[in-house]
Every structure is written in structure tokens, then in C-alpha cells.
Motif scaffolding. Structure first.
Motif, PDB file in Angstrom:
ATOM      1  N   GLY A 125       0.816  -1.215   0.000  1.00 14.86           N
ATOM      2  CA  GLY A 125       0.000   0.000   0.000  1.00 14.86           C
ATOM      3  C   GLY A 125       0.849   1.263   0.000  1.00 14.86           C
ATOM      4  N   LEU A 126       1.905   1.233   0.815  1.00 17.10           N
ATOM      5  CA  LEU A 126       2.806   2.400   0.844  1.00 17.10           C
ATOM      6  C   LEU A 126       3.453   2.612  -0.518  1.00 17.10           C
ATOM      7  N   ASP A 127       3.830   1.510  -1.160  1.00 14.04           N
ATOM      8  CA  ASP A 127       4.431   1.585  -2.494  1.00 14.04           C
ATOM      9  C   ASP A 127       3.448   2.175  -3.505  1.00 14.04           C
ATOM     10  N   ARG A 128       2.202   1.681  -3.443  1.00 10.78           N
ATOM     11  CA  ARG A 128       1.182   2.156  -4.383  1.00 10.78           C
ATOM     12  C   ARG A 128       0.933   3.652  -4.212  1.00 10.78           C
ATOM     13  N   ARG A 129       0.924   4.082  -2.983  1.00 10.18           N
ATOM     14  CA  ARG A 129       0.720   5.523  -2.734  1.00 10.18           C
ATOM     15  C   ARG A 129       1.859   6.328  -3.354  1.00 10.18           C
ATOM     16  N   ALA A 130       3.085   5.803  -3.147  1.00  5.90           N
ATOM     17  CA  ALA A 130       4.251   6.502  -3.697  1.00  5.90           C
ATOM     18  C   ALA A 130       4.247   6.485  -5.218  1.00  5.90           C
ATOM     19  N   GLU A 131       3.584   5.452  -5.799  1.00  7.82           N
ATOM     20  CA  GLU A 131       3.565   5.327  -7.265  1.00  7.82           C
ATOM     21  C   GLU A 131       2.386   6.044  -7.894  1.00  7.82           C
ATOM     22  N   GLY A 132       1.608   6.763  -7.074  1.00  5.62           N
ATOM     23  CA  GLY A 132       0.524   7.576  -7.628  1.00  5.62           C
ATOM     24  C   GLY A 132      -0.847   6.950  -7.587  1.00  5.62           C
TER      25      GLY A 132
ATOM     26  N   ARG B 117      10.966 -15.361   7.121  1.00  3.58           N
ATOM     27  CA  ARG B 117      10.979 -15.823   5.720  1.00  3.58           C
ATOM     28  C   ARG B 117       9.757 -15.302   4.966  1.00  3.58           C
ATOM     29  N   VAL B 118       8.587 -15.318   5.647  1.00  2.09           N
ATOM     30  CA  VAL B 118       7.370 -14.788   5.005  1.00  2.09           C
ATOM     31  C   VAL B 118       7.564 -13.299   4.708  1.00  2.09           C
ATOM     32  N   ALA B 119       8.069 -12.570   5.718  1.00  2.00           N
ATOM     33  CA  ALA B 119       8.251 -11.121   5.558  1.00  2.00           C
ATOM     34  C   ALA B 119       9.207 -10.800   4.406  1.00  2.00           C
ATOM     35  N   LEU B 120      10.327 -11.498   4.380  1.00  2.00           N
ATOM     36  CA  LEU B 120      11.328 -11.192   3.352  1.00  2.00           C
ATOM     37  C   LEU B 120      10.840 -11.594   1.960  1.00  2.00           C
ATOM     38  N   ARG B 121      10.135 -12.739   1.879  1.00  2.00           N
ATOM     39  CA  ARG B 121       9.652 -13.214   0.575  1.00  2.00           C
ATOM     40  C   ARG B 121       8.604 -12.261   0.007  1.00  2.00           C
ATOM     41  N   LEU B 122       7.665 -11.815   0.866  1.00  2.00           N
ATOM     42  CA  LEU B 122       6.554 -10.992   0.381  1.00  2.00           C
ATOM     43  C   LEU B 122       6.968  -9.556   0.046  1.00  2.00           C
ATOM     44  N   THR B 123       8.110  -9.132   0.572  1.00  2.00           N
ATOM     45  CA  THR B 123       8.499  -7.735   0.343  1.00  2.00           C
ATOM     46  C   THR B 123       9.765  -7.605  -0.501  1.00  2.00           C
ATOM     47  N   ARG B 124      10.234  -8.710  -1.087  1.00  2.00           N
ATOM     48  CA  ARG B 124      11.533  -8.663  -1.770  1.00  2.00           C
ATOM     49  C   ARG B 124      11.532  -7.748  -2.997  1.00  2.00           C
ATOM     50  N   SER B 125      10.339  -7.548  -3.619  1.00  2.00           N
ATOM     51  CA  SER B 125      10.332  -6.669  -4.792  1.00  2.00           C
ATOM     52  C   SER B 125       9.782  -5.281  -4.457  1.00  2.00           C
ATOM     53  N   ARG B 126       9.683  -5.002  -3.177  1.00  2.00           N
ATOM     54  CA  ARG B 126       9.136  -3.701  -2.747  1.00  2.00           C
ATOM     55  C   ARG B 126      10.253  -2.695  -2.522  1.00  2.00           C
TER      56      ARG B 126
ATOM     57  N   PRO C 166      -3.120   6.734  -4.713  1.00  2.00           N
ATOM     58  CA  PRO C 166      -3.333   6.981  -3.288  1.00  2.00           C
ATOM     59  C   PRO C 166      -4.505   6.192  -2.701  1.00  2.00           C
ATOM     60  N   GLN C 167      -5.580   6.023  -3.476  1.00  2.00           N
ATOM     61  CA  GLN C 167      -6.757   5.348  -2.911  1.00  2.00           C
ATOM     62  C   GLN C 167      -6.503   3.850  -2.716  1.00  2.00           C
ATOM     63  N   VAL C 168      -5.944   3.227  -3.751  1.00  2.00           N
ATOM     64  CA  VAL C 168      -5.613   1.798  -3.637  1.00  2.00           C
ATOM     65  C   VAL C 168      -4.602   1.609  -2.504  1.00  2.00           C
ATOM     66  N   GLY C 169      -3.600   2.495  -2.468  1.00  2.00           N
ATOM     67  CA  GLY C 169      -2.569   2.415  -1.430  1.00  2.00           C
ATOM     68  C   GLY C 169      -3.162   2.527  -0.039  1.00  2.00           C
ATOM     69  N   ALA C 170      -4.034   3.530   0.148  1.00  2.00           N
ATOM     70  CA  ALA C 170      -4.630   3.721   1.478  1.00  2.00           C
ATOM     71  C   ALA C 170      -5.469   2.518   1.875  1.00  2.00           C
ATOM     72  N   GLY C 171      -6.166   1.936   0.893  1.00  2.00           N
ATOM     73  CA  GLY C 171      -6.991   0.756   1.172  1.00  2.00           C
ATOM     74  C   GLY C 171      -6.141  -0.416   1.636  1.00  2.00           C
ATOM     75  N   LEU C 172      -5.016  -0.633   0.944  1.00  2.00           N
ATOM     76  CA  LEU C 172      -4.132  -1.745   1.318  1.00  2.00           C
ATOM     77  C   LEU C 172      -3.496  -1.510   2.693  1.00  2.00           C
ATOM     78  N   VAL C 173      -3.097  -0.250   2.934  1.00  2.00           N
ATOM     79  CA  VAL C 173      -2.524   0.079   4.251  1.00  2.00           C
ATOM     80  C   VAL C 173      -3.569  -0.182   5.333  1.00  2.00           C
ATOM     81  N   ALA C 174      -4.818   0.261   5.076  1.00  2.00           N
ATOM     82  CA  ALA C 174      -5.887   0.074   6.067  1.00  2.00           C
ATOM     83  C   ALA C 174      -6.132  -1.416   6.324  1.00  2.00           C
TER      84      ALA C 174
END
Lengths: 76, 384
Positions: free
Chosen positions: A39-46, B152-161, A48-56
Motif C-alpha cells: 500500500g505504501l508503495d502504491r501511494r508513492a507510485e501515484g 521468511r514470510v516477511a522477506l519473501r513478500l516484500t523482496r520486490s518492494r 493513493p486510494q488503492v494504497g490507502a486501502g491496502l494500508v488500512a
């Protein structure tokens, strides 16, 4: 033999429930944070609504886990 | 008798204080190591949560070494001697920077003093197996396994973030899981000392058997554990946060989440675990889980060695204290003399510790640079 000795002092059924609970949370909790991170990534990528939903969603799951923890602490 | 009771209650509060500063690391070592919070803010938060935790549960305070020694044979001097054993072992392990169990130190101290006062008939050996040995053999491994899975779950799910999103997410979440550990610690450990004081009051004819915990006991125990926590056991924090393994935000979150879950699930099912051993297992587990990560097994071996030694060593000190007290015709005089000797030993240990002082300012010295990332994510709490 060690397992047998331990089960004399710690009921195997309760121990199995504790291990199951711990392992389930070990999967759910980081997954919830990862959803929030997406969600934080999505917000940073423009987006905001999808991002906020995922964060929530991630925060909501974490809040539910914390509530369960507090319940266990108070109702022991 | 009143003087004896007052001295023993004061000693119990000193034990509770040492319990607080010894165990600050349990909740906050990884939070400090990952820079989720500044060191001072982290220990302040832990102190407040320990204070709240002490009042949180309505469960009756666990009585001292319940199920391990014959409660009917416990006298005020025996409790005092047991506390001396626990305090001295706590401060020695703090000085050496070793995370060890304050609860086991208390059990060991009382065990030693009861053995001297009443012989082996005063000890319930089966209780020692179920309350100390078996949990100590199981808890670190359960938590360690959970920490491996979570990491392992944390690192796997966020590796491309993005790295900054990942760090922010896990650091903020880690504050939450660490807070749960601190809260659980306050609930469990402050209540243990409440039980010690209640038993002292009953044994000293100052409280009727079966009476509840007086409010002044609840408040004084809560304040003692909170003050101890606030003073920050920086030496133990350094060991657990920086010397076992390098803790990144995802790992810190995983270790604290696994610890909180293990402690709370066990508490719910009626098992009393050592918070220290659980968290240590979590930190080791999270180090093992990360490919290429180094776990400093020599530090782990030192910790495990201290765990094995805790009950016998605290027991030995408790036994010597009880033997000394009983050598005097007046128990009060014996207790005063042992209290003075204990104070001198503690003063020497604290003076030695000042030579290599570890504080909030240098607790992260020597940490691997990769783990030190920009500013704390809770700036409002980060002010020094």
C-alpha cells in the motif's frame, strides 16, 4: 525420550495449540505488514486510494491480532 | 518482626527494580537496534507499558515459587534470602550483559534458601521440572521456529518492494509488537513480586492468609518495575539487539511478533514462560532465517550457559544468605547484616560497570552499518 520427558511436565495437547497459534500468527502478521508495505508503495507510485486501502487492510489485520493478544493477557 | 517485614518488602521492590532494568531488552532491544525508536523513547514506552501491565490483569498475583517449594514452610527470612540470591544473580548477569531469566533467578534463590532452612523435603522437585526445566527447553525453540517462519514470510513478500516502504512498514509494526511484549512483561513480572510481598506480609502476620493484594503493594510493584525498565538495562540491550545477529526491520518485527505470540498464547493456556528466553529464541531464529546472515553462536552459547546456571547460582547465593541469617540469634540482625553485605556487593558491581559504561548514547556502537537507517520512524517519541 526428551519429548516424552517434556510431555510429562507440559501437556502435549496444550503445547500443540500454542505451537499452532504461534505459527499461524507468524504467517498472518508479516503478511499483513507486507500488504501495508504494498500500500505504501502504491501511494508513492501515484495510486493513493488503492494504497490507502491496502494500508488500512494491513493495519486492520494487525489491530485484530493485537486485540487477540490483549484478550489472552486479560483472560488468562 | 515488623522491621524484618519492612526490610524484606524493600528487598522485594529492589528485586522488582532489577527485574525491570534487566528485562528492558526483552521488549526493546530489537526496536532500538532497528532504529524504529530512539533508545530513550523505547525504554520510556516500555516503562509506561510495564506500569500499565502491572494493573492490567485481574488474576491473583502468582505466589512466590508456587508449586516449587512447600509454601507452608516459607518464613520471612527465607523469602529475604531468596530475594538476595535473585538480586545478586540479576546484577551479575546484567554486568556481564547476559540476558537471563529474572523469574528463574527468583525461583533459584528461594529454592536455595528453602533447602538450607528446611532440607530437601521443602522442595517440590516435580514442580521444578514443570515450571522451570520443561518450559526452558521448549519456549526458545517454539519462538525461534516462529521467528524463522515470520522472517521468511516477511522477506519473501516484500523482496520486490521499495526499501524505504518496507523499512517504514516493519519498523512501525515492530513498535506495536514490542509494546505487547512490554505489556505482558509488566503483567507477569510485577505480579510475581506482588506475590512475594503478599507472602511476606502473610508470613509476618501482617496480612490474613487468602487476603487480596493490597493497593499499596500493587502501586509500589508497578512503580518499581517501571522505574527499573526506564533506567534501561543498556548492557543487555546491546547484547540482544546488536551482538547475537544483525537485526533489520523485518527481522526485528518477526522476532518481537513471535515473542509476543509465544508469551501471550502460553499465558492464555496457563504456562509461565521466561520472557527473556522466549525473546532470545526469537532473535536467534530471525538471524537463522535470513540467508547469509551471521548468528554469533559464541554469544548464544554464553546466554544458554547463563540460563543453565541461573537456578543453581541464584540458589547458591540464596543458600549462603539463609545460612548467614540463621547464624544470628536475632533474625532481624542477620537480615540487616546480609542486606548491608548485599548492598556493598551491588555497589562494587555498579562501580565496575561504570568503567565500561553502556548508555543510551553508545548502546548501538559497533552495530553493523547496514542496520543503521536514517531517522527513527516515531519522531514524536524520539526526542531525547
Amino acid at each position: 525420550m526428551t519429548t516424552l520427558a517434556i510431555s510429562t511436565y507440559l501437556p502435549a495437547g496444550d503445547l500443540a495449540k500454542i505451537i499452532a497459534a504461534v505459527l499461524i500468527v507468524a504467517v498472518i502478521a508479516p503478511s499483513a505488514v507486507s500488504i501495508a508495505v504494498v500500500g505504501l508503495d502504491r501511494r508513492a507510485e501515484g495510486s493513493p486510494q488503492v494504497g490507502a486501502g491496502l494500508v488500512a487492510l494491513g493495519v486492520g489485520v494487525l489491530a485484530a491480532l493485537v486485540a487477540l493478544g490483549l484478550y489472552a493477557l486479560v483472560n488468562r | 518482626m515488623l522491621a524484618l517485614v519492612i526490610l524484606t518488602v524493600a528487598t522485594a521492590l529492589v528485586f522488582n527494580f532489577t527485574n525491570g532494568f534487566h528485562d528492558t531488552a526483552n521488549a526493546m532491544a530489537t526496536t532500538i537496534a532497528t532504529q524504529a525508536m530512539s533508545p530513550r523513547a523505547a525504554v520510556a514506552l516500555a516503562a509506561v507499558l510495564n506500569l500499565i501491565g502491572a494493573f492490567l490483569s485481574v488474576a491473583v498475583a502468582a505466589t512466590i515459587a508456587s508449586g516449587i517449594v512447600d509454601q507452608a514452610k516459607i518464613t520471612v527470612p527465607v523469602i529475604f534470602a531468596g530475594l538476595v540470591g535473585a538480586i545478586i544473580w540479576n546484577v551479575i548477569t546484567w554486568y556481564k550483559g547476559i540476558p537471563s531469566s529474572s523469574s528463574h533467578a527468583l525461583v533459584g534463590g528461594v529454592l536455595g534458601s528453602v533447602l538450607v532452612a528446611e532440607g530437601s523435603s521443602g522442595v517440590l522437585w516435580g514442580g521444578l521440572g514443570s515450571k522451570v526445566v520443561a518450559p526452558a527447553l521448549v519456549a526458545p525453540f517454539v519462538c525461534g521456529a516462529a521467528a524463522i517462519v515470520a522472517t521468511r514470510v516477511a522477506l519473501r513478500l516484500t523482496r520486490s518492494r521499495r526499501a524505504d516502504s518496507t523499512a517504514t512498514g516493519f519498523r512501525l509494526s515492530q513498535v506495536l509488537s514490542s509494546s505487547l511484549v512490554a505489556l505482558a512483561h509488566g503483567t507477569n513480572d510485577a505480579q510475581k513480586t506482588m506475590g512475594v510481598i503478599v507472602l511476606t506480609l502473610v508470613a509476618g502476620d501482617r496480612l490474613a492468609p487468602g487476603a487480596g493484594v493490597p493497593n499499596w503493594v500493587k502501586v509500589s510493584c508497578a512503580v518499581a518495575v517501571a522505574l527499573g525498565t526506564f533506567s534501561g538495562g543498556w548492557r543487555v540491550i546491546r547484547t540482544l539487539g546488536t551482538q547475537v545477529t544483525t537485526v533489520e526491520p523485518a527481522q526485528g518485527f518477526s522476532a518481537e511478533t513471535a515473542s509476543a505470540t509465544t508469551i501471550l498464547a502460553s499465558t492464555f493456556f496457563g504456562f509461565s514462560l521466561s520472557t527473556t528466553q522466549v525473546v532470545s529464541g526469537g532473535v536467534v531464529g530471525t538471524g537463522v532465517a535470513r540467508t547469509g546472515e551471521v548468528v554469533h553462536w559464541s554469544v548464544v552459547r554464553r546466554m544458554v550457559g547463563a540460563w543453565v546456571l541461573t537456578v543453581p547460582a541464584a540458589g547458591l547465593v540464596g543458600a549462603v544468605a539463609e545460612e548467614t541469617v540463621s547464624a544470628f540469634a536475632s533474625a532481624t540482625l542477620g537480615v540487616v547484616i546480609v542486606a548491608v553485605v548485599t548492598a556493598v556487593i551491588l555497589a562494587v558491581l555498579f562501580a565496575l560497570a561504570r568503567r565500561t559504561n553502556v548508555t543510551a548514547d553508545n548502546v548501538l556502537d559497533g552495530i553493523a552499518p547496514a542496520a543503521v537507517i536514517d531517522e527513527p520512524v516515531v519522531p514524536i517519541l524520539a526526542a531525547r
